[in-house]
Design an enzyme around this catalytic site. Structure first.
Site, PDB file in Angstrom:
ATOM      1  N   HIS A  58       0.727  -1.216  -0.404  1.00 20.75           N
ATOM      2  CA  HIS A  58      -0.315  -0.558   0.032  1.00 20.75           C
ATOM      3  C   HIS A  58       0.767   1.066  -0.186  1.00 20.75           C
ATOM      4  O   HIS A  58       1.868   1.163   0.766  1.00 20.75           O
ATOM      5  CB  HIS A  58      -0.715   0.041   1.425  1.00 20.75           C
ATOM      6  CG  HIS A  58      -1.722   1.108   1.137  1.00 20.75           C
ATOM      7  ND1 HIS A  58      -1.622   2.144   2.196  1.00 20.75           N
ATOM      8  CD2 HIS A  58      -3.614   0.805   1.313  1.00 20.75           C
ATOM      9  CE1 HIS A  58      -2.829   3.402   1.605  1.00 20.75           C
ATOM     10  NE2 HIS A  58      -3.891   2.749   0.902  1.00 20.75           N
ATOM     11  N   ASP A 118       3.522  -4.052   7.376  1.00 22.25           N
ATOM     12  CA  ASP A 118       2.213  -3.686   7.428  1.00 22.25           C
ATOM     13  C   ASP A 118       1.384  -5.411   8.325  1.00 22.25           C
ATOM     14  O   ASP A 118       1.216  -5.478   6.974  1.00 22.25           O
ATOM     15  CB  ASP A 118       2.215  -2.958   6.136  1.00 22.25           C
ATOM     16  CG  ASP A 118       0.784  -2.392   6.085  1.00 22.25           C
ATOM     17  OD1 ASP A 118       0.186  -2.528   7.262  1.00 22.25           O
ATOM     18  OD2 ASP A 118       0.261  -1.804   5.064  1.00 22.25           O
ATOM     19  N   GLN A 122      -4.156  -5.126   7.356  1.00 22.23           N
ATOM     20  CA  GLN A 122      -5.845  -6.219   6.715  1.00 22.23           C
ATOM     21  C   GLN A 122      -5.053  -7.195   7.604  1.00 22.23           C
ATOM     22  O   GLN A 122      -5.879  -7.621   7.795  1.00 22.23           O
ATOM     23  CB  GLN A 122      -4.843  -6.814   5.157  1.00 22.23           C
ATOM     24  CG  GLN A 122      -5.343  -4.802   4.517  1.00 22.23           C
ATOM     25  CD  GLN A 122      -6.654  -4.587   4.422  1.00 22.23           C
ATOM     26  OE1 GLN A 122      -7.509  -5.437   4.722  1.00 22.23           O
ATOM     27  NE2 GLN A 122      -6.458  -2.968   4.277  1.00 22.23           N
ATOM     28  N   CYS A 140      -5.198   2.256  -3.358  1.00 24.27           N
ATOM     29  CA  CYS A 140      -3.541   2.749  -3.137  1.00 24.27           C
ATOM     30  C   CYS A 140      -2.112   2.042  -3.109  1.00 24.27           C
ATOM     31  O   CYS A 140      -1.600   1.428  -2.914  1.00 24.27           O
ATOM     32  CB  CYS A 140      -3.765   3.417  -1.932  1.00 24.27           C
ATOM     33  SG  CYS A 140      -4.646   5.159  -1.308  1.00 24.27           S
ATOM     34  N   LYS A 187      -9.334  -0.374  10.810  1.00 28.22           N
ATOM     35  CA  LYS A 187      -9.874  -1.860   9.813  1.00 28.22           C
ATOM     36  C   LYS A 187      -9.543  -2.826  11.715  1.00 28.22           C
ATOM     37  O   LYS A 187      -9.958  -3.725  11.055  1.00 28.22           O
ATOM     38  CB  LYS A 187      -8.701  -1.621   8.904  1.00 28.22           C
ATOM     39  CG  LYS A 187      -7.988  -0.476   8.241  1.00 28.22           C
ATOM     40  CD  LYS A 187      -7.457  -1.312   7.491  1.00 28.22           C
ATOM     41  CE  LYS A 187      -6.470  -0.231   6.659  1.00 28.22           C
ATOM     42  NZ  LYS A 187      -7.681   1.163   5.492  1.00 28.22           N
TER      43      LYS A 187
HETATM   44  C1  LIG Z   1      -2.074  -2.463   3.565  1.00 30.98           C
HETATM   45  C2  LIG Z   1      -2.438  -1.226   3.895  1.00 30.98           C
HETATM   46  N1  LIG Z   1      -1.589  -1.099   4.235  1.00 30.98           N
HETATM   47  C3  LIG Z   1      -1.592   0.426   5.000  1.00 30.98           C
HETATM   48  C4  LIG Z   1      -2.895   1.107   5.005  1.00 30.98           C
HETATM   49  C5  LIG Z   1      -3.463   2.333   5.997  1.00 30.98           C
HETATM   50  O1  LIG Z   1      -3.981   2.114   6.826  1.00 30.98           O
HETATM   51  P1  LIG Z   1      -4.261   3.908   7.482  1.00 30.98           P
HETATM   52  O2  LIG Z   1      -5.289   4.530   6.380  1.00 30.98           O
HETATM   53  O3  LIG Z   1      -5.606   3.553   8.189  1.00 30.98           O
HETATM   54  O4  LIG Z   1      -3.903   4.346   8.038  1.00 30.98           O
HETATM   55  C6  LIG Z   1      -4.216   0.443   4.554  1.00 30.98           C
HETATM   56  C7  LIG Z   1      -5.348   1.323   4.361  1.00 30.98           C
HETATM   57  O5  LIG Z   1      -6.493   0.720   3.569  1.00 30.98           O
HETATM   58  C8  LIG Z   1      -3.725  -1.384   3.679  1.00 30.98           C
HETATM   59  O6  LIG Z   1      -4.801  -1.410   3.255  1.00 30.98           O
END
Ligand SMILES: Cc1ncc(COP(=O)(O)O)c(C=O)c1O
Length: 403
Positions: free
Chosen positions: A109, A184, A187, A349, A210
């Site tokens: 992401h 990360d 998810q 993204c 999430k």
């Molecule tokens: C895999 C992953 N990492 C990071 C993020 C970023 O999360 P946030 O927008 O809550 O900071 C997302 C958001 O969709 C995501 O799906």
């Protein structure tokens, strides 16, 4: 389950298939805000009076609940405002030199890609983007004695792939024990039990929203010795030991990283989300969600014009991206919306991954335990309908043109 989520209970028609963007919130989480602001609102850590002590106690309890949930020590859990903030914070605090390299993957992401790309630019370190190869199994191949940081995803928000993070981390450590490894888990944490100790990453970031919690709260887990070592990324109130004119010293971890007034109400609400998950047998909920994913895959595979991205084995969570012959993802999302079905269309993204997949966009559904087989049936029916509508338009246009 649906009736435990006020939005879904109230809006009976909504089929919510976008939990990877943000999950719906159970009653307990929503009520936690009212309870906090009606009964306990004060600035934590600051006052010596009862209300402020209550707020400090609530914060401590929440940290305990959250750290226990991910298998961390309490001091290892830092409150941020999101996963994005966590990665950016680390990119400010970690030391990298021009002789180093930073490895990420093309499956990231943007929030776990851009902070490292920009840090590499700033420090003139080499920026290496590992090929996804469908399963991320060979990240260690990109690691050498100069690798300062490897940042990779525990679950793709596009395909749902859950790489074998534990194995990958072991392989990276074998190649370079000094490399800082960042996972990360944004998810992953909603779809699989996360234990940071057995995983052995140095830092792990995710967002509360999430995982059935509120927006505006994130978790940055770090190994205690590293958190003690690295410099703060935010300066201000509450994070100091002593401030002098020429220099200052910092509070102990975790306060060292929590400058300013943090979102105590949101953090309290997040702890209620975790209590909710445990009270309702999180493992059983995950099992149900997995069955639902299998059902969705089975039904989608029956549609000959639909291609599922990935999911050729069991290493995928309940996030499914599809492409459909002669139907643009945005058209599908728009037609779904008319039927009160919430899905996501776009690059999610994750443009480097889209490029690797040779796609500009996908349509994505992401499931939760509050979904049902009926939700999936309605989605599948709407795909068929959408193709008819779009093909009808195309046919009509070509007739008009011929005439
Ligand atoms: C895999 C992953 N990492 C990071 C993020 C970023 O999360 P946030 O927008 O809550 O900071 C997302 C958001 O969709 C995501 O799906």
């Amino acid at each position: 389950m649906r009736k435990k989520f006020p939005l879904l209970k109230k809006h009976k028609n909504i089929v919510y298939l976008d939990s990877a963007a943000t999950t719906q919130k159970p009653d307990e989480v929503i009520q936690a805000f009212t309870d906090y602001y009606e009964n306990n609102n004060a600035n934590s850590h600051r006052g010596l009076y009862k209300l402020s002590e209550n707020a400090t106690h609530i914060l401590r309890e929440a940290r305990q609940e959250i750290s226990f949930f991910i298998g961390a020590e309490q001091e290892e859990v830092i409150f941020t405002k999101s996963a994005t903030e966590g990665f950016n914070a680390l990119a400010q605090s970690l030391e990298v030199g021009r002789w180093n390299n930073i490895v990420v993957t093309e499956m990231e992401h943007h929030s776990n890609f851009l902070p490292w790309q920009q840090l590499a630019k700033k420090t003139k370190a080499e920026f290496i983007v590992a090929k996804s190869n469908n399963n991320l199994s060979d990240i260690a191949k990109y690691v050498n004695s100069k690798t300062a940081i490897v940042a990779f995803t525990g679950m793709s928000n596009v395909t749902g792939l859950q790489p074998n993070a534990k194995k990958i981390i072991k392989e990276i450590r074998a190649k370079n024990p000094k490399t800082i490894i960042i996972l990360d888990a944004t998810q992953l944490v909603a779809h699989k039990r996360l234990n940071v100790k057995t995983l052995d990453a140095d830092f792990v970031c995710f967002s509360a929203h999430k995982l059935y919690g509120p927006t505006g709260v994130g978790i940055l887990y770090g190994k205690l010795n590293l958190l003690k070592e690295i410099k703060p990324f935010l300066y201000g109130g509450n994070m100091i030991n002593q401030v002098k004119e020429k220099d200052s010293t910092w509070a102990e971890v975790p306060e060292k990283f929590e400058a300013g007034t943090i979102d105590t109400a949101g953090i309290h609400a997040f702890a209620q989300a975790i209590k909710f998950l445990e009270k309702n047998d999180f493992d059983a909920l995950l099992h149900f969600e997995d069955e639902l994913k299998d059902y969705a895959l089975k039904e989608l595979k029956k549609l000959e014009h639909v291609t599922i991205i990935g999911h050729e084995n069991k290493n995928y969570g309940a996030v499914i991206s599809i492409k459909i012959l002669d139907l643009h993802p945005h058209d599908l999302a728009e037609i779904c919306s008319r039927e009160d079905i919430c899905i996501r269309a776009g690059h999610h993204c994750a443009q480097p991954l889209m490029k690797a997949l040779n796609l500009v966009a996908t349509a994505r559904i992401s499931l939760s335990f509050y979904n049902t087989k009926k939700d999936i049936d309605k989605f599948v029916k709407t795909i068929k309908k959408a193709r008819k509508i779009i093909n009808g338009w195309t046919l009509q246009r070509s007739i008009t043109w011929t005439l």
